[in-house]
Design a protein around this motif. Structure first.
Motif, PDB file in Angstrom:
ATOM      1  N   THR A   1       0.923  -1.252   0.128  1.00 46.25           N
ATOM      2  CA  THR A   1       0.123  -0.077  -0.020  1.00 46.25           C
ATOM      3  C   THR A   1       1.009   1.201   0.044  1.00 46.25           C
ATOM      4  OG1 THR A   1      -1.683  -1.230   1.291  1.00 46.25           O
ATOM      5  CG2 THR A   1      -1.798   1.205   1.384  1.00 46.25           C
ATOM      6  N   LEU A   2       2.124   1.152   0.858  1.00 48.75           N
ATOM      7  CA  LEU A   2       2.837   2.312   0.831  1.00 48.75           C
ATOM      8  C   LEU A   2       3.278   2.765  -0.551  1.00 48.75           C
ATOM      9  CD1 LEU A   2       4.393   4.711   2.549  1.00 48.75           C
ATOM     10  CD2 LEU A   2       5.904   2.774   3.204  1.00 48.75           C
ATOM     11  N   ALA A   3       3.753   1.717  -1.291  1.00 48.80           N
ATOM     12  CA  ALA A   3       4.312   1.501  -2.753  1.00 48.80           C
ATOM     13  C   ALA A   3       3.433   2.506  -3.442  1.00 48.80           C
ATOM     14  CB  ALA A   3       4.799   0.283  -3.167  1.00 48.80           C
ATOM     15  N   ARG A   4       2.213   2.055  -3.450  1.00 48.06           N
ATOM     16  CA  ARG A   4       1.056   2.584  -4.540  1.00 48.06           C
ATOM     17  C   ARG A   4       1.021   4.086  -4.169  1.00 48.06           C
ATOM     18  NH1 ARG A   4      -2.166  -1.596  -2.781  1.00 48.06           N
ATOM     19  NH2 ARG A   4      -3.664  -0.261  -2.073  1.00 48.06           N
ATOM     20  N   LEU A   5       1.018   4.625  -2.820  1.00 46.30           N
ATOM     21  CA  LEU A   5       1.006   5.733  -2.266  1.00 46.30           C
ATOM     22  C   LEU A   5       2.122   6.673  -2.977  1.00 46.30           C
ATOM     23  CD1 LEU A   5      -0.488   8.272  -0.597  1.00 46.30           C
ATOM     24  CD2 LEU A   5       0.989   7.419   1.221  1.00 46.30           C
ATOM     25  N   LEU A   6       3.313   6.055  -2.545  1.00 52.29           N
ATOM     26  CA  LEU A   6       4.471   6.825  -3.234  1.00 52.29           C
ATOM     27  C   LEU A   6       4.425   7.160  -4.546  1.00 52.29           C
ATOM     28  CD1 LEU A   6       7.011   4.822  -1.296  1.00 52.29           C
ATOM     29  CD2 LEU A   6       6.331   7.260  -0.667  1.00 52.29           C
ATOM     30  N   VAL A   7       3.978   6.167  -5.460  1.00 57.11           N
ATOM     31  CA  VAL A   7       3.553   6.488  -6.838  1.00 57.11           C
ATOM     32  C   VAL A   7       2.741   7.522  -7.267  1.00 57.11           C
ATOM     33  CG1 VAL A   7       2.766   5.414  -8.856  1.00 57.11           C
ATOM     34  CG2 VAL A   7       4.400   4.011  -7.446  1.00 57.11           C
ATOM     35  N   ASP A   8       1.471   7.574  -6.518  1.00 56.03           N
ATOM     36  CA  ASP A   8       0.578   8.493  -6.745  1.00 56.03           C
ATOM     37  C   ASP A   8       1.213   9.864  -6.105  1.00 56.03           C
ATOM     38  OD1 ASP A   8      -1.279   6.731  -7.425  1.00 56.03           O
ATOM     39  OD2 ASP A   8      -2.546   6.804  -5.594  1.00 56.03           O
ATOM     40  N   ILE A   9       1.967   9.926  -5.082  1.00 55.49           N
ATOM     41  CA  ILE A   9       2.625  11.416  -4.766  1.00 55.49           C
ATOM     42  C   ILE A   9       3.337  11.752  -5.839  1.00 55.49           C
ATOM     43  CG2 ILE A   9       4.159  12.374  -3.153  1.00 55.49           C
ATOM     44  CD1 ILE A   9       3.043  10.501  -0.852  1.00 55.49           C
ATOM     45  N   ASP A  10       4.286  10.875  -6.452  1.00 53.80           N
ATOM     46  CA  ASP A  10       5.184  11.374  -7.608  1.00 53.80           C
ATOM     47  C   ASP A  10       4.438  11.911  -8.521  1.00 53.80           C
ATOM     48  OD1 ASP A  10       7.564  11.089  -6.054  1.00 53.80           O
ATOM     49  OD2 ASP A  10       7.778   8.661  -6.625  1.00 53.80           O
ATOM     50  N   ARG A  11       3.185  11.379  -8.810  1.00 56.06           N
ATOM     51  CA  ARG A  11       2.457  11.681  -9.965  1.00 56.06           C
ATOM     52  C   ARG A  11       1.457  12.864  -9.798  1.00 56.06           C
ATOM     53  NH1 ARG A  11       1.041   5.420 -11.909  1.00 56.06           N
ATOM     54  NH2 ARG A  11       3.299   5.273 -12.924  1.00 56.06           N
ATOM     55  N   TYR A  12       1.320  13.410  -8.480  1.00 53.95           N
ATOM     56  CA  TYR A  12       0.679  14.179  -8.222  1.00 53.95           C
ATOM     57  C   TYR A  12       0.716  15.644  -9.305  1.00 53.95           C
ATOM     58  CZ  TYR A  12      -1.586  18.219  -5.427  1.00 53.95           C
ATOM     59  OH  TYR A  12      -2.413  18.981  -4.838  1.00 53.95           O
ATOM     60  N   THR A  13      -0.437  16.101  -9.708  1.00 57.48           N
ATOM     61  CA  THR A  13      -0.428  17.067 -10.601  1.00 57.48           C
ATOM     62  C   THR A  13      -0.841  18.234 -10.057  1.00 57.48           C
ATOM     63  OG1 THR A  13      -2.775  16.611 -11.240  1.00 57.48           O
ATOM     64  CG2 THR A  13      -0.892  15.617 -12.506  1.00 57.48           C
ATOM     65  N   GLY A  14      -1.058  18.816  -8.739  1.00 60.37           N
ATOM     66  CA  GLY A  14      -1.452  19.724  -8.331  1.00 60.37           C
ATOM     67  C   GLY A  14      -0.076  20.879  -8.140  1.00 60.37           C
ATOM     68  N   SER A  15       0.029  21.673  -7.111  1.00 61.18           N
ATOM     69  CA  SER A  15       1.037  22.650  -6.974  1.00 61.18           C
ATOM     70  C   SER A  15       2.195  21.945  -6.902  1.00 61.18           C
ATOM     71  CB  SER A  15       0.593  23.503  -5.531  1.00 61.18           C
ATOM     72  OG  SER A  15       2.124  24.149  -5.114  1.00 61.18           O
ATOM     73  N   PHE A  16       3.248  22.453  -7.323  1.00 62.54           N
ATOM     74  CA  PHE A  16       4.675  21.831  -7.156  1.00 62.54           C
ATOM     75  C   PHE A  16       5.218  21.783  -5.684  1.00 62.54           C
ATOM     76  CE2 PHE A  16       9.249  22.757  -6.999  1.00 62.54           C
ATOM     77  CZ  PHE A  16       9.973  21.405  -7.286  1.00 62.54           C
ATOM     78  N   ILE A  17       4.691  23.019  -4.914  1.00 60.83           N
ATOM     79  CA  ILE A  17       5.049  23.207  -3.800  1.00 60.83           C
ATOM     80  C   ILE A  17       4.591  22.146  -2.758  1.00 60.83           C
ATOM     81  CG2 ILE A  17       5.117  24.772  -1.706  1.00 60.83           C
ATOM     82  CD1 ILE A  17       5.572  27.023  -3.438  1.00 60.83           C
ATOM     83  N   VAL A  18       3.356  22.017  -2.868  1.00 61.14           N
ATOM     84  CA  VAL A  18       2.470  21.010  -2.173  1.00 61.14           C
ATOM     85  C   VAL A  18       3.103  19.334  -2.868  1.00 61.14           C
ATOM     86  CG1 VAL A  18       0.485  19.700  -1.899  1.00 61.14           C
ATOM     87  CG2 VAL A  18       0.377  22.373  -2.336  1.00 61.14           C
ATOM     88  N   ARG A  19       3.395  19.263  -4.052  1.00 62.33           N
ATOM     89  CA  ARG A  19       4.013  17.906  -3.991  1.00 62.33           C
ATOM     90  C   ARG A  19       5.230  17.646  -3.420  1.00 62.33           C
ATOM     91  NH1 ARG A  19       6.905  15.529  -8.735  1.00 62.33           N
ATOM     92  NH2 ARG A  19       6.777  17.535  -9.862  1.00 62.33           N
TER      93      ARG A  19
END
Length: 436
Positions: free
Chosen positions: A232-250
């Motif tokens: 589950t942690l791996a899926r979350l980390l992938v989603d974080i790296d693909r986050y398309t919102g604010s760069f600072i938030v990412r």
């Protein structure tokens, strides 16, 4: 044979005038009228003369003097009646001056009991207790006090509040199913009564809150949602790296699992405390979650956060965006930090619910996996989490404890997270920033 003193008359009292010297007019049996010398204003005008009743007596071989008031507020008849009362006490072996002081104290205590409402004592407790609290905790206690305690108990005399009264106030909190709040409010009320007892508040002899935990509904214990399995942690980390919102938030999302500091510590991070060259972040103790007393004791100390290679990479990129300001994660205005809900809101936007993960939950994730998966010692982990606990030898907290192991641990943890996310993802994250 004692000299017989002729009793005073109303006319003699009335015609007595103050002069250059004091005048004493005796009535017998110890009663006399004392007329002090005449006094004048700075301008030379005479001040109103005083005529004061006094009673002279002997008790236990010592001479005493009792004031009985001023004439004409106290008439000759009233003064004689007071003399009779005082002589009656002497006949019983009681010092009338001591009895008067006792009565005055009793009146003062009765007045205090009447005036000491729960709110008054609670405010006194808050003034003292809040000196050791953080601003946030003090705000929370005051809010609970104003919302749930004072409306019910505030105007009651604290000496008259019973266990039934306190339980009634707590049942109102339970009625909205705020069971955990009810227990916390019970604690606040109990602390007010403890303060009242220790400070010798008149009329308060016991704590009516004692034992109430047994009759309150127990809250369902909820820990901060945290991911404790690698898949589950791996899926979350992938989603974080693909986050398309604010760069600072990412960047905040990427750093949260890497650093696993408290969310507030991450949001309030300042560039002046981060040395990218030395790969270390020194958080001043004053910015951490400790009581004011503990912060004062450790004034000048810092909590050391070693920065892994991956962490330095994220911060280096972020420095291009926010490095000219004070805060690593500024809010809408540069003088304020990012909102406390930003990271959690971003997780929700990506479809990760509060029952699965929270910003604070990264600490539990790291604590569990660093020990169970990577095999690091609990002492090093707890030290890195910034917990104020002594080691097995009972030595005090210090910022360098287990630092070598913690430095290795932080790099191993970052490597582990990078491996979970997949090397291709770790490499592509920089491409997504648009920065080469």
């Amino acid at each position: 044979m004692p000299k017989k003193v002729p009793p005073l008359s109303a006319r003699k009292i009335e015609t007595a005038k103050a002069g250059e010297k004091a005048i004493t007019l005796f009535d017998g049996d110890g009663l006399f009228l004392f007329v002090p010398p005449l006094k004048f204003t700075p301008q030379g005008k005479p001040l109103p003369a005083s005529k004061l009743w006094r009673f002279k007596f002997r008790h236990s071989g010592k001479t005493g003097l009792l004031s009985l008031g001023a004439y004409p507020a106290v008439s000759l008849e009233a003064a004689r009646a007071k003399r009779a009362d005082a002589r009656a006490l002497l006949a019983q072996g009681i010092n009338p001056s001591s009895e008067r002081r006792r009565e005055a104290r009793a009146v003062a205590v009765a007045r205090q009991i009447d005036e000491n409402t729960f709110e008054k004592v609670a405010r006194q407790w808050l003034d003292v207790a809040s000196t050791e609290w953080t601003e946030g905790h003090a705000r929370t206690v005051r809010s609970r006090m104003n919302r749930d305690i004072l409306p019910v108990l505030g105007q009651m005399r604290i000496s008259e509040i019973t266990t039934k009264d306190v339980l009634g106030a707590l049942r109102l909190v339970e009625a909205r199913q705020a069971y955990e709040s009810a227990h916390r409010i019970k604690t606040i009320i109990s602390q007010v009564f403890t303060f009242a007892i220790i400070s010798d508040t008149p009329g308060v002899v016991n704590n009516p809150v004692s034992g109430l935990s047994r009759v309150l509904k127990q809250p369902q214990v909820k820990s901060m949602a945290a991911i404790l399995d690698s898949e589950t942690l791996a899926r979350l980390l992938v989603d974080i790296d693909r986050y398309t919102g604010s760069f600072i938030v990412r960047c905040a999302l990427q750093l949260a699992p890497l650093l696993f500091v408290r969310p507030g510590e991450l949001r309030h991070a300042m560039w002046q405390d981060i040395d990218l060259g030395a790969a270390v972040w020194q958080i001043p103790i004053e910015q951490m979650k400790f009581t004011l007393k503990e912060k004062a004791r450790r004034k000048g100390q810092v909590h050391t956060v070693p920065l892994a290679r991956q962490t330095v990479g994220v911060l280096t990129l972020l420095h291009r965006f926010t490095g000219s300001g004070r805060y690593v994660f500024p809010g809408r205005t540069a003088s304020r930090v990012m909102s406390g809900n930003t990271v959690n809101n971003a997780l929700r936007t990506m479809g990760w619910g509060p029952e699965t993960v929270t910003g604070h939950g990264f600490r539990a994730t790291a604590r569990t996996m660093l020990h169970e998966t990577l095999g690091f010692s609990p002492d090093a982990i707890e030290a890195q989490l910034g917990h104020a606990v002594p080691d097995r030898l009972g030595s005090a907290y210090n910022r360098t404890k287990h630092l070598d192991e913690r430095t290795r641990m932080m790099q191993a943890w970052a490597d582990y997270l990078e491996k979970l996310a997949g090397k291709e993802v770790a490499a592509s994250q920089w491409e997504m920033t648009g920065i080469s």
